[in-house]
Design a protein around this motif. Structure first.
Motif, PDB file in Angstrom:
ATOM      1  N   ASN A   1       0.931  -1.221  -0.119  1.00 32.68           N
ATOM      2  CA  ASN A   1       0.046  -0.210  -0.045  1.00 32.68           C
ATOM      3  C   ASN A   1       1.079   1.177  -0.072  1.00 32.68           C
ATOM      4  N   ILE A   2       0.876   1.837  -0.963  1.00 41.00           N
ATOM      5  CA  ILE A   2       1.898   3.006  -1.300  1.00 41.00           C
ATOM      6  C   ILE A   2       0.980   4.290  -0.837  1.00 41.00           C
ATOM      7  N   THR A   3       1.718   4.900   0.211  1.00 39.36           N
ATOM      8  CA  THR A   3       0.902   6.458   0.606  1.00 39.36           C
ATOM      9  C   THR A   3       1.520   7.520  -0.170  1.00 39.36           C
ATOM     10  N   SER A   4       2.708   7.694  -0.588  1.00 43.48           N
ATOM     11  CA  SER A   4       3.063   8.604  -1.447  1.00 43.48           C
ATOM     12  C   SER A   4       4.419   8.089  -2.249  1.00 43.48           C
ATOM     13  N   GLY A   5       4.678   9.032  -3.327  1.00 38.25           N
ATOM     14  CA  GLY A   5       5.636   8.723  -4.255  1.00 38.25           C
ATOM     15  C   GLY A   5       5.294   7.721  -5.395  1.00 38.25           C
ATOM     16  N   GLY A   6       6.251   7.420  -5.973  1.00 36.50           N
ATOM     17  CA  GLY A   6       6.108   6.402  -7.292  1.00 36.50           C
ATOM     18  C   GLY A   6       7.393   5.931  -7.818  1.00 36.50           C
ATOM     19  N   GLY A   7       7.268   5.384  -9.040  1.00 34.20           N
ATOM     20  CA  GLY A   7       8.544   4.818  -9.628  1.00 34.20           C
ATOM     21  C   GLY A   7       7.882   3.808 -10.540  1.00 34.20           C
ATOM     22  N   GLU A   8       8.796   2.681 -10.891  1.00 29.86           N
ATOM     23  CA  GLU A   8       8.563   1.713 -11.690  1.00 29.86           C
ATOM     24  C   GLU A   8       8.486   0.511 -10.844  1.00 29.86           C
TER      25      GLU A   8
ATOM     26  N   PHE B   1      -1.893   3.295 -11.467  1.00 29.73           N
ATOM     27  CA  PHE B   1      -1.114   2.590 -12.310  1.00 29.73           C
ATOM     28  C   PHE B   1      -0.980   2.435 -13.717  1.00 29.73           C
ATOM     29  N   LYS B   2       0.184   2.628 -14.330  1.00 27.06           N
ATOM     30  CA  LYS B   2       0.273   2.626 -15.794  1.00 27.06           C
ATOM     31  C   LYS B   2       0.937   1.254 -16.209  1.00 27.06           C
ATOM     32  N   THR B   3       0.160   0.376 -17.054  1.00 29.93           N
ATOM     33  CA  THR B   3       0.735  -0.787 -17.455  1.00 29.93           C
ATOM     34  C   THR B   3       1.755  -0.620 -18.628  1.00 29.93           C
TER      35      THR B   3
ATOM     36  N   ARG C   1       5.068  -5.125 -15.741  1.00 27.77           N
ATOM     37  CA  ARG C   1       5.887  -3.905 -15.440  1.00 27.77           C
ATOM     38  C   ARG C   1       4.759  -2.611 -15.467  1.00 27.77           C
ATOM     39  N   LEU C   2       4.872  -2.117 -14.513  1.00 26.47           N
ATOM     40  CA  LEU C   2       3.957  -0.841 -14.317  1.00 26.47           C
ATOM     41  C   LEU C   2       4.744   0.239 -13.823  1.00 26.47           C
ATOM     42  N   ALA C   3       3.970   1.362 -13.968  1.00 27.22           N
ATOM     43  CA  ALA C   3       4.782   2.616 -13.595  1.00 27.22           C
ATOM     44  C   ALA C   3       3.552   3.443 -12.808  1.00 27.22           C
TER      45      ALA C   3
ATOM     46  N   VAL D   1      10.977  -0.753  -7.872  1.00 25.13           N
ATOM     47  CA  VAL D   1      10.389  -1.711  -7.021  1.00 25.13           C
ATOM     48  C   VAL D   1      10.355  -2.884  -7.741  1.00 25.13           C
ATOM     49  N   THR D   2      10.816  -4.109  -7.113  1.00 21.25           N
ATOM     50  CA  THR D   2      11.030  -5.561  -7.714  1.00 21.25           C
ATOM     51  C   THR D   2      10.165  -6.439  -6.828  1.00 21.25           C
ATOM     52  N   LEU D   3       8.996  -7.088  -7.343  1.00 21.61           N
ATOM     53  CA  LEU D   3       8.247  -7.960  -6.729  1.00 21.61           C
ATOM     54  C   LEU D   3       8.484  -9.440  -7.346  1.00 21.61           C
ATOM     55  N   LYS D   4       8.742 -10.658  -6.555  1.00 19.90           N
ATOM     56  CA  LYS D   4       8.824 -11.628  -7.263  1.00 19.90           C
ATOM     57  C   LYS D   4       7.630 -12.595  -6.559  1.00 19.90           C
ATOM     58  N   ALA D   5       6.879 -13.354  -7.194  1.00 23.15           N
ATOM     59  CA  ALA D   5       5.902 -14.203  -6.708  1.00 23.15           C
ATOM     60  C   ALA D   5       5.744 -15.689  -7.393  1.00 23.15           C
ATOM     61  N   ASP D   6       5.964 -16.506  -6.778  1.00 21.36           N
ATOM     62  CA  ASP D   6       5.698 -17.789  -7.603  1.00 21.36           C
ATOM     63  C   ASP D   6       4.535 -18.076  -7.282  1.00 21.36           C
ATOM     64  N   ASP D   7       3.958 -18.824  -6.212  1.00 24.31           N
ATOM     65  CA  ASP D   7       2.579 -18.987  -6.171  1.00 24.31           C
ATOM     66  C   ASP D   7       1.797 -18.021  -5.309  1.00 24.31           C
ATOM     67  N   ALA D   8       2.402 -16.850  -5.090  1.00 24.10           N
ATOM     68  CA  ALA D   8       1.950 -15.928  -4.159  1.00 24.10           C
ATOM     69  C   ALA D   8       0.914 -14.955  -4.893  1.00 24.10           C
ATOM     70  N   ARG D   9       0.067 -14.063  -4.361  1.00 19.50           N
ATOM     71  CA  ARG D   9      -0.734 -13.428  -4.941  1.00 19.50           C
ATOM     72  C   ARG D   9      -0.043 -11.769  -4.702  1.00 19.50           C
ATOM     73  N   VAL D  10      -0.310 -10.905  -5.496  1.00 16.64           N
ATOM     74  CA  VAL D  10       0.491  -9.463  -5.531  1.00 16.64           C
ATOM     75  C   VAL D  10      -0.802  -8.331  -5.495  1.00 16.64           C
ATOM     76  N   LYS D  11      -0.804  -7.614  -4.511  1.00 11.68           N
ATOM     77  CA  LYS D  11      -1.669  -6.517  -4.442  1.00 11.68           C
ATOM     78  C   LYS D  11      -1.060  -5.106  -4.304  1.00 11.68           C
ATOM     79  N   LEU D  12      -1.405  -4.272  -5.227  1.00 11.84           N
ATOM     80  CA  LEU D  12      -0.577  -2.913  -5.183  1.00 11.84           C
ATOM     81  C   LEU D  12      -1.704  -1.941  -4.864  1.00 11.84           C
ATOM     82  N   ARG D  13      -1.693  -0.882  -4.213  1.00 15.97           N
ATOM     83  CA  ARG D  13      -2.707   0.222  -4.148  1.00 15.97           C
ATOM     84  C   ARG D  13      -1.606   1.344  -3.882  1.00 15.97           C
ATOM     85  N   ALA D  14      -2.480   2.433  -4.519  1.00 16.52           N
ATOM     86  CA  ALA D  14      -1.834   3.620  -4.649  1.00 16.52           C
ATOM     87  C   ALA D  14      -2.651   4.569  -4.024  1.00 16.52           C
ATOM     88  N   GLN D  15      -2.373   5.119  -2.924  1.00 22.94           N
ATOM     89  CA  GLN D  15      -3.406   6.256  -2.527  1.00 22.94           C
ATOM     90  C   GLN D  15      -3.375   7.468  -3.199  1.00 22.94           C
TER      91      GLN D  15
END
Length: 286
Positions: A228-235, A251-253, A262-264, A272-286
């Motif tokens: 959960n991203i409260t401020s800032g950004g990046g790739e 987020f821009k794909t 890959r998102l921006a 930001v680098t995220l690696k998930a095998d059988d995991a779920r990824v949830k991104l939220r930008a406020q």
């Protein structure tokens, strides 16, 4: 009657074969620098560490063992507390040799430490629970099967190495390092400038701002990564196998295929680098 007396004598002797009851009590103040280091090696205790405006450390340890029935064997238990160069160490020394009990066995083991709020912590723990409040130095927790809750800790370096345990924090900043096996980590209201978190089977739930040029690397083998991203950004570079990627916010794909996304996110230059095998990824930008 002779048989009854003989039986009572045998039971009495058996109960007395247990050398040392494992009880230990300490209540004492110790010298520690306002920015000193507290090192602990403890197992299977409830540990409460509180920072305040005090200028020394107050250590209170109570371990009470209760048995009913009879037992035999040998147990020795002691906690050494040592001062050195403005630092303080608390190390448990326990030895059990062929201790066997028939009946009821109970252990109550609690450690309370009050110290200056600028002190740093380095804790090696086996089982137990840790409650850390208002400690503003660097915090390193290396634990096996233990849980820790941190509240009001305003330091800028956090290191957690866990086998089977959980971490919960109500804030954080600076550098975060996590290495866990079957562990869950929840952190809220943070301002981390870098994260390196690797968990095999567990959840990473982190609420933080992203610093410009900050580096954030997170991996979960089987669980969930929730950022959960409260401020800032990046790739954002996301490697995923059977996991799902869910986004909420602006987020821009930039790229998407079966195994990577890959998102921006505007207003920042974080990586930001995220690696998930059988995991779920949830991104939220406020």
């Amino acid at each position: 009657m002779k048989n009854l007396i003989f039986t009572l004598v045998v039971l009495t002797l058996a109960s007395n074969l247990f050398a040392g009851d494992g009880n230990f009590h300490l209540d004492k103040e110790y010298t520690i620098g306002k920015n000193g280091l507290l090192e602990m090696q403890i197992s299977d205790a409830k540990v409460f560490i509180t920072g305040s405006t005090r200028t020394n450390a107050h250590v209170k340890i109570d371990r009470t063992v209760t048995t009913k029935g009879f037992s035999w064997g040998e147990e020795s238990f002691h906690v050494d507390v040592n001062e050195a160069n403005g630092n303080l160490s608390i190390k448990e020394k326990q030895k059990s040799a062929h201790v066997t009990a028939i009946g009821y066995y109970s252990e109550e083991y609690r450690i309370d430490v009050e110290l200056p709020e600028g002190v740093s912590l380095k804790i090696d723990g086996d089982d137990g629970d840790y409650y850390i409040k208002n400690v503003n130095g660097a915090i390193a927790l290396h634990m096996d099967d233990a849980d820790a809750e941190l509240a009001g800790c305003k330091g800028d370096s956090f290191e957690f190495r866990l086998d089977d345990g959980d971490i919960r924090m109500d804030q954080g900043r600076g550098k975060l390092e996590v290495d866990g096996d079957d562990a869950d980590v929840e952190i809220y209201k943070a301002n981390f400038t870098s994260i390196h978190a690797d968990i095999d089977d567990g959840d990473l739930i982190i609420e933080t701002s992203l610093a410009n040029d900050g580096n954030y690397w997170m991996k979960s083998q089987d669980g969930q990564i929730s950022l959960n991203i409260t401020s800032g950004g990046g790739e954002f570079d996301i490697d995923h196998d059977d996991g799902r990627v869910i986004t909420e916010g602006k987020f821009k794909t930039l790229h998407e295929d079966e195994g990577s996304t890959r998102l921006a996110l505007a207003n920042g230059t974080a990586k930001v680098t995220l690696k998930a095998d059988d995991a779920r990824v949830k991104l939220r930008a406020q």
